[in-house]
Design a protein around this motif. Structure first.
Motif, mmCIF file in Angstrom:
data_model
loop_
_atom_site.group_PDB
_atom_site.id
_atom_site.type_symbol
_atom_site.label_atom_id
_atom_site.label_comp_id
_atom_site.label_asym_id
_atom_site.label_seq_id
_atom_site.Cartn_x
_atom_site.Cartn_y
_atom_site.Cartn_z
ATOM 1 N N THR A 57 -82.574 -62.846 31.837
ATOM 2 C CA THR A 57 -83.033 -62.239 30.589
ATOM 3 C C THR A 57 -82.117 -62.660 29.459
ATOM 4 O O THR A 57 -80.883 -62.635 29.594
ATOM 5 C CB THR A 57 -83.032 -60.700 30.700
ATOM 6 N N LYS A 58 -82.703 -63.056 28.334
ATOM 7 C CA LYS A 58 -81.918 -63.432 27.162
ATOM 8 C C LYS A 58 -82.718 -63.170 25.903
ATOM 9 O O LYS A 58 -83.952 -63.037 25.936
ATOM 10 C CB LYS A 58 -81.505 -64.903 27.229
ATOM 11 N N THR A 59 -82.013 -63.082 24.784
ATOM 12 C CA THR A 59 -82.648 -62.875 23.492
ATOM 13 C C THR A 59 -82.671 -64.188 22.721
ATOM 14 O O THR A 59 -81.638 -64.874 22.618
ATOM 15 C CB THR A 59 -81.901 -61.811 22.673
ATOM 16 N N LEU A 60 -83.838 -64.555 22.207
ATOM 17 C CA LEU A 60 -84.020 -65.802 21.453
ATOM 18 C C LEU A 60 -84.374 -65.471 20.016
ATOM 19 O O LEU A 60 -85.267 -64.649 19.760
ATOM 20 C CB LEU A 60 -85.147 -66.647 22.074
ATOM 21 N N ARG A 61 -83.663 -66.100 19.081
ATOM 22 C CA ARG A 61 -83.979 -65.952 17.651
ATOM 23 C C ARG A 61 -84.368 -67.329 17.119
ATOM 24 O O ARG A 61 -83.564 -68.273 17.162
ATOM 25 C CB ARG A 61 -82.770 -65.389 16.898
ATOM 26 N N ASN A 62 -85.610 -67.436 16.648
ATOM 27 C CA ASN A 62 -86.166 -68.717 16.216
ATOM 28 C C ASN A 62 -86.537 -68.688 14.744
ATOM 29 O O ASN A 62 -87.095 -67.698 14.258
ATOM 30 C CB ASN A 62 -87.432 -69.039 17.024
ATOM 31 N N THR A 63 -86.221 -69.768 14.051
ATOM 32 C CA THR A 63 -86.645 -69.944 12.668
ATOM 33 C C THR A 63 -87.374 -71.281 12.556
ATOM 34 O O THR A 63 -86.865 -72.310 13.009
ATOM 35 C CB THR A 63 -85.441 -69.922 11.702
ATOM 36 N N TYR A 64 -88.558 -71.234 11.959
ATOM 37 C CA TYR A 64 -89.412 -72.427 11.851
ATOM 38 C C TYR A 64 -89.347 -72.976 10.424
ATOM 39 O O TYR A 64 -89.358 -72.199 9.452
ATOM 40 C CB TYR A 64 -90.848 -72.080 12.215
#
Length: 557
Positions: A57-64
């Motif tokens: 389990t991990k947290t992903l922060r994405n910016t496009y």
């Protein structure tokens, strides 16, 4: 990471949907995406089919990122920064080349220097081709999302492995609007057999209800940034641009894939109660069922019959909604307009509107139910897995690699002969026989639509003009012929309502209105009978635009 990404304008109508060529050996991401209700996520993760593999389990922060003109979105390309803990990666993805329901995209993921976006760092020529002509200095954040990702990799037999990623989170636009994310992604981690994705999806679907999600997170993020609501408009079938030297198997896969996407594209419109969406979904089902008939010579017999039966179940479920739409809009409306004071027509309208409402409720139930997702997954597996090769005799397999043109000539010739046989002595045919001709012409029309691009277009257009006009006339005859069945349904509805003592079902005089509608259209058909007979004769005498095949070609030895 940017806190307040700014929205990108909608892509230009001139560039929207432009396909950017990608090298065949570019790294590929092959995945199947399915939406899941948030309350079912815990049960999904504990599904028996996922037992045994270690979960991460991990947290992903994405910016496009994109240009102010939305050039990357218009090309179907996405470019993002992803932060997971202290690690920051930049990812470039090409346009989807979906087959069946799975997405296949080129994908490059590399470290982001100092945590910043540096698109020039993608040195693969195929990656550079995706960015060619884009002013990279103008790239700016468009939207962001944050998800908590739970993953397990399932090793399978024969060198196959699937990564299961369960995502829950939110997408955020610059103006503060948000959209929840709850989905599962099944990605091929090893091997190329896409059937394992569908097998796993079907197993999970039988644990918790899932729905196919044809849009990527980037697609949904751009729509949110532009303030677009998920599309709920009817979608017509798109063109099929085959070449004469393409193989028969490529044509079979292309036709089936197009019909499958046509079905899925109209799901939202059906759920929104759009009559055109119901119509287009039925058209998509009919086209795919016809394709199974047209390609019957190379399909295992039991396989084609099973798929056609499953599709017929969906067609039957949405059929009443379409029948009542046609009745109200095309049969009853002109009579009511000519006799606005006729009370019996008002009563008939009320009764028919109630029946239409029940028909659309049944259509929505069919499309929103678990059986619909199972059907799409089964069909997607059939297309993606080239399942027509399973248990096929050698003489049928030999056809698959042959050029399309002689096969198309033979298919069109056979369908034309069948239509001609059913259209003999048209003036003396009764309603069921004329309906048989209409069905034969519809299959011929679908065959022309499937193969039209491999022939000279002038001849195709002339032939289609005659065929379309004839179909319209026969279609109206069929609509009028179905009225008896609809009237019987209304009688049954009224009897059931009276037996249940339901209020609000007083349709006084509605049967008189039904008689008026029948008489009106019978008179108009009598006037047009001579012209319709002449149109049938003219069409049957028309020269085909293809090279007629005197017999069904034998497969190569």
């Amino acid at each position: 990471m940017p806190e307040n990404p700014s929205p990108s304008p909608a892509p230009s109508a001139l560039t929207e949907g432009v396909a950017i060529p990608v090298e065949a050996d570019a790294p590929q991401e092959i995945e199947l995406k399915l939406a899941v209700a948030p309350e079912h996520l815990s049960r999904l993760k504990s599904a028996p089919v996922l037992a045994g593999a270690r979960a991460v389990t991990k947290t992903l922060r994405n910016t496009y990122f994109d240009t102010p003109e939305g050039e990357l979105a218009a090309r179907g390309v996405s470019l993002r920064l992803r932060q997971s803990g202290a690690k920051v990666l930049q990812t470039l993805k090409g346009p989807s080349a979906g087959a069946g329901m799975a997405m296949s995209r080129s994908e490059w993921e590399i470290p982001a220097p100092d945590g910043h976006l540096v698109p020039q760092a993608f040195t693969d020529p195929a990656a550079q081709a995706l960015l060619e002509g884009v002013d990279l200095r103008c790239l700016a954040p468009v939207f962001s999302n944050e998800v908590k990702r739970w993953t397990r990799t399932l090793p399978l037999a024969a060198g196959l492995a699937v990564e299961v990623a369960v995502d829950q989170g939110v997408t955020r636009a610059a103006d503060g609007r948000e959209e929840a994310i709850a989905e599962v992604e099944l990605e091929l981690a090893a091997g190329q057999d896409r059937r394992v994705l569908y097998d796993l999806a079907l197993a999970l679907h039988r644990t918790v209800p899932l729905r196919l999600e044809p849009r990527s997170k980037a697609d949904r993020g751009y729509a949110l940034a532009r303030g677009e609501v998920a599309p709920a408009k009817a979608v017509k079938a798109g063109p099929l641009n085959f070449k004469p030297d393409e193989t028969v198997e490529a044509a079979l896969a292309g036709v089936a894939r197009a019909c499958l996407h046509h079905m899925a594209a109209n799901e939202a419109a059906v759920l929104a109660g759009d009559p055109s969406g119901v119509h287009q979904l039925r058209v998509a089902v009919r086209r795919l069922r016809s394709a199974l008939t047209l390609f019957k010579a190379i399909l295992p017999d039991a396989q084609g019959a099973t798929l056609k039966a499953a599709l017929k179940g969906l067609a039957d479920a949405v059929g009443p909604a379409r029948s009542w739409d046609v009745f109200l809009e095309e049969l009853l409306a002109p009579v009511s307009a000519a006799m606005p004071e006729q009370e019996s027509l008002h009563a008939l309208t009320v009764a028919a509107q109630g029946a239409r409402g029940r028909g659309h409720a049944a259509a929505r139930a069919a499309v929103s139910g678990p059986g619909y997702t199972e059907l799409l997954l089964t069909l997607g597996r059939w297309v993606d897995g080239r399942c027509w090769r399973d248990d096929a005799p050698a003489e049928r397999l030999a056809w698959l690699g042959q050029p399309l043109l002689p096969f198309a000539d033979a298919v069109l010739t056979r369908q034309r002969h069948r239509a001609a046989k059913r259209g003999r002595h048209f003036a003396r045919l009764d309603a069921p026989a004329r309906h048989g001709l209409r069905i034969a012409l519809k299959k011929l029309r679908y065959a022309v639509d499937f193969f039209r691009e491999i022939y000279p277009q002038k001849g195709v257009r002339r032939y289609l003009e005659r065929l379309s006009a004839l179909q319209d006339g026969l279609g109206h005859l069929n609509d009028v012929a179905t009225m008896d069945g609809l009237i019987r349904d209304l009688r049954a509805d009224l009897a059931a309502a009276r037996a249940a003592e339901r209020a609000g079902v007083a349709w006084a005089g509605w049967e008189m209105g039904a008689g008026l509608v029948l008489g009106w259209h019978a008179a108009h058909m009598a006037v047009g009978e001579e012209a319709l007979c002449r149109a049938v004769e003219d069409f049957m005498d028309a020269d085909p635009f293809w090279t007629p095949a005197d017999h069904w070609p034998h497969p190569p030895s």
